[in-house]
Design a protein around this motif. Structure first.
Motif, short mmCIF file in Angstrom:
data_model
loop_
_atom_site.label_atom_id
_atom_site.label_comp_id
_atom_site.label_asym_id
_atom_site.label_seq_id
_atom_site.Cartn_x
_atom_site.Cartn_y
_atom_site.Cartn_z
N GLY A 1 -35.69 56.73 -3.11
CA GLY A 1 -36.29 55.46 -3.48
C GLY A 1 -37.78 55.52 -3.67
O GLY A 1 -38.32 54.99 -4.65
N PHE A 2 -38.48 56.20 -2.77
CA PHE A 2 -39.93 56.25 -2.87
C PHE A 2 -40.37 57.00 -4.12
O PHE A 2 -41.25 56.54 -4.85
CB PHE A 2 -40.54 56.90 -1.63
N VAL A 3 -39.78 58.18 -4.36
CA VAL A 3 -40.17 58.98 -5.52
C VAL A 3 -39.83 58.24 -6.81
O VAL A 3 -40.61 58.25 -7.78
CB VAL A 3 -39.50 60.37 -5.48
N SER A 4 -38.68 57.56 -6.84
CA SER A 4 -38.33 56.77 -8.02
C SER A 4 -39.35 55.68 -8.27
O SER A 4 -39.76 55.43 -9.41
CB SER A 4 -36.93 56.15 -7.83
N THR A 5 -39.77 55.00 -7.19
CA THR A 5 -40.78 53.96 -7.32
C THR A 5 -42.10 54.54 -7.83
O THR A 5 -42.75 53.96 -8.71
CB THR A 5 -41.02 53.27 -5.96
N LEU A 6 -42.48 55.69 -7.31
CA LEU A 6 -43.72 56.35 -7.72
C LEU A 6 -43.66 56.71 -9.20
O LEU A 6 -44.60 56.42 -9.96
CB LEU A 6 -43.94 57.60 -6.88
N PHE A 7 -42.55 57.32 -9.64
CA PHE A 7 -42.43 57.72 -11.04
C PHE A 7 -42.44 56.51 -11.97
O PHE A 7 -43.04 56.54 -13.05
CB PHE A 7 -41.17 58.54 -11.24
N GLN A 8 -41.76 55.45 -11.53
CA GLN A 8 -41.73 54.23 -12.34
C GLN A 8 -43.13 53.64 -12.46
O GLN A 8 -43.54 53.18 -13.54
CB GLN A 8 -40.77 53.21 -11.71
N LEU A 9 -43.88 53.67 -11.37
CA LEU A 9 -45.23 53.13 -11.38
C LEU A 9 -46.14 53.95 -12.30
O LEU A 9 -46.98 53.39 -13.01
CB LEU A 9 -45.80 53.13 -9.96
#
Length: 479
Positions: free
Chosen positions: A164-172
């Motif tokens: 979840g965190f890495v996905s959020t980071l990449f999306q950001l």
């Protein structure tokens, strides 16, 4: 109450601020710089996410070394999410805050990253500079930011989908193009076929990656398209390829090897190469080494089979000419000519520091062939020879040939063949007798620092017992 237990004025001020979320957030504009680090740490420990978000937006230092706090074994995923949300809110602002100086968010939990004033102000160089890889988009005008904010992170991808965190980071990163940049020095991928690595390399700058590990690839065909990205990792220092056990046709194997080898031509900064349990490279390993145009400092080839032809060419490559560390664990040398290995040891005798020949099935004749070359390795500090099948006379000869190695500090030897019965079971009385004799010979030659003698691996639990240490194998009863 002892004076030592009284809280300091700073601690009293921090606790007072944390009692009121609104008061803490409103005080950030005028909060003394020296209080930012301890207040953030207290907010981190007490999971005050709203305060953390606000502090990210008002951070008065170039670096926020959040990874140093993550080492303290506090559940931190929601803290990371809060930090990203605060960063996102900051990037959405059109005017740069007055006190804000944040250049990068350091999420690395290892290395020298530390939670102190020096790491926040970049005096210890904790935040790596961006490389000259893919071009960076210009920051949005009107934000007051000339360069994008860098998020420095080591990625260890173990799940089929990004967490979840890495996905959020990449999306950001995608949403805030030109304002946010991910800098990844270490990238570990545990199942290549389950990841959209094209997407990963679009978000990351391959030129930033210095350590790349690929593990447990069950679908060997996924290496073909992945290999095309390997050449873009132009600053790669360490490459590890492990546990690829799928059988494929000879034609497919040659195709994959050729693609990998062609990318190795571009890896001009590679220093460490580790290959372990990779079936498709058997018979082709020298193609990779031959395409490296600079010397390696560390070569580790373990649990692999080397053919006679690639074994004979091992000392001929430029990449093996200046090795400092050589690990050949479980590379079976029983039927290999010892001459190429002798030549290799002679060529690297001035640089070799560690040599690991554990479980290589080396016999007496092979040992005798390379012993003179081993005695020339004047810089050797660590020598692992566990698990090889040699007799007492050869083992004594081996100890005598290491007599002049002044830097040798860690020595690991097998018990001789005479220590076992006809069924291969170690005999306690023989172990004790041989241990006393061998240590006595060593001490007569020189004073050993760390020396251990170990049995063969147990056929049931695959562990070995080290004499005079706690037994890790309970299958044998040793005195």
């Amino acid at each position: 109450m002892s004076l030592r237990t009284l809280p300091t004025l700073r601690e009293v001020a921090q606790r007072s601020l944390l009692r009121s979320e609104a008061a803490a957030i409103s005080a950030l504009e005028d909060l003394p710089t020296m209080l930012f680090l301890p207040l953030f740490e207290e907010a981190f420990k007490s999971t005050r996410t709203n305060i953390l978000k606000a502090m990210v937006q008002a951070w008065p230092f170039p670096c926020l070394p959040l990874g140093a706090l993550m080492k303290r074994k506090i559940a931190y995923v929601h803290i990371l999410q809060a930090a990203l949300e605060g960063l996102d809110m900051l990037l959405a602002q059109k005017v740069r805050p007055r006190r804000w100086k944040l250049e990068g968010l350091d999420l690395r939990s290892g290395g020298q990253t530390s939670w102190n004033w020096r790491s926040a102000t970049l005096e210890d160089g904790s935040l790596p500079q961006a490389t000259c890889g893919k071009p960076t988009a210009a920051a949005h005008p009107g934000t007051g930011m000339d360069q994008p904010v860098r998020v420095v992170i080591d990625l260890n991808l173990k799940e089929p989908v990004l967490d979840g965190f890495v996905s959020t980071l990449f999306q950001l990163v995608e949403e805030r193009k030109g304002l946010l940049q991910v800098c990844c020095r270490k990238l570990y991928i545990w199942e290549l076929s389950l990841y959209n690595y094209k997407y990963i390399f679009e978000i990351l700058d391959p030129a930033d990656i210095q350590e790349l590990r690929v593990h447990s690839t069950h679908c060997l065909y996924s290496l073909l398209p992945f290999a095309s990205y390997l050449g873009q990792v132009c600053n790669l220092r360490q490459f590890c390829l492990c546990y690829i056990l799928q059988e494929v046709t000879a034609e497919t194997k040659q195709c994959i090897v050729a693609q990998l080898a062609s990318q190795f031509l571009k890896l001009h900064r590679l220093q460490k190469l580790h290959v372990s349990s990779v079936l498709f490279l058997e018979g082709h390993f020298d193609q990779l080494l031959g395409n490296l145009k600079t010397p390696l400092s560390s070569l580790s080839v373990t649990h692999c089979h080397l053919s006679e032809s690639e074994w004979s060419r091992l000392p001929e490559h430029l990449s093996t000419s200046q090795l400092v560390h050589l690990n050949l664990t479980s590379v079976k040398m029983t039927h290999l000519n010892p001459e190429p290995f002798r030549v290799l040891l002679v060529s690297i005798s001035a640089t070799l520091v560690t040599l690991n020949l554990e479980d290589c099935c080396i016999g007496d004749l092979q040992v005798s062939a390379f012993l003179p070359a081993l005695s020339q390795c004047s810089q050797l500090t660590t020598f692992n020879f566990y698990g090889n099948l040699i007799f007492m006379s050869t083992l004594i000869n081996l100890l005598c040939h290491t007599a002049g190695l002044r830097h040798l500090s860690v020595e690991l030897y097998p018990f001789p063949v005479e220590s076992y019965d006809d069924q291969g079971i170690p005999q306690p009385e023989r172990l004790a007798q041989h241990y006393a004799e061998l240590v006595g010979i060593l001490k007569a030659i020189r004073e050993p620092k760390v020396v251990y003698f170990g049995t063969f691996r147990c056929s049931q639990c695959d562990r070995r017992n080290i004499y005079n240490m706690i037994n890790v194998c309970d299958c044998w009863t040793l005195a």
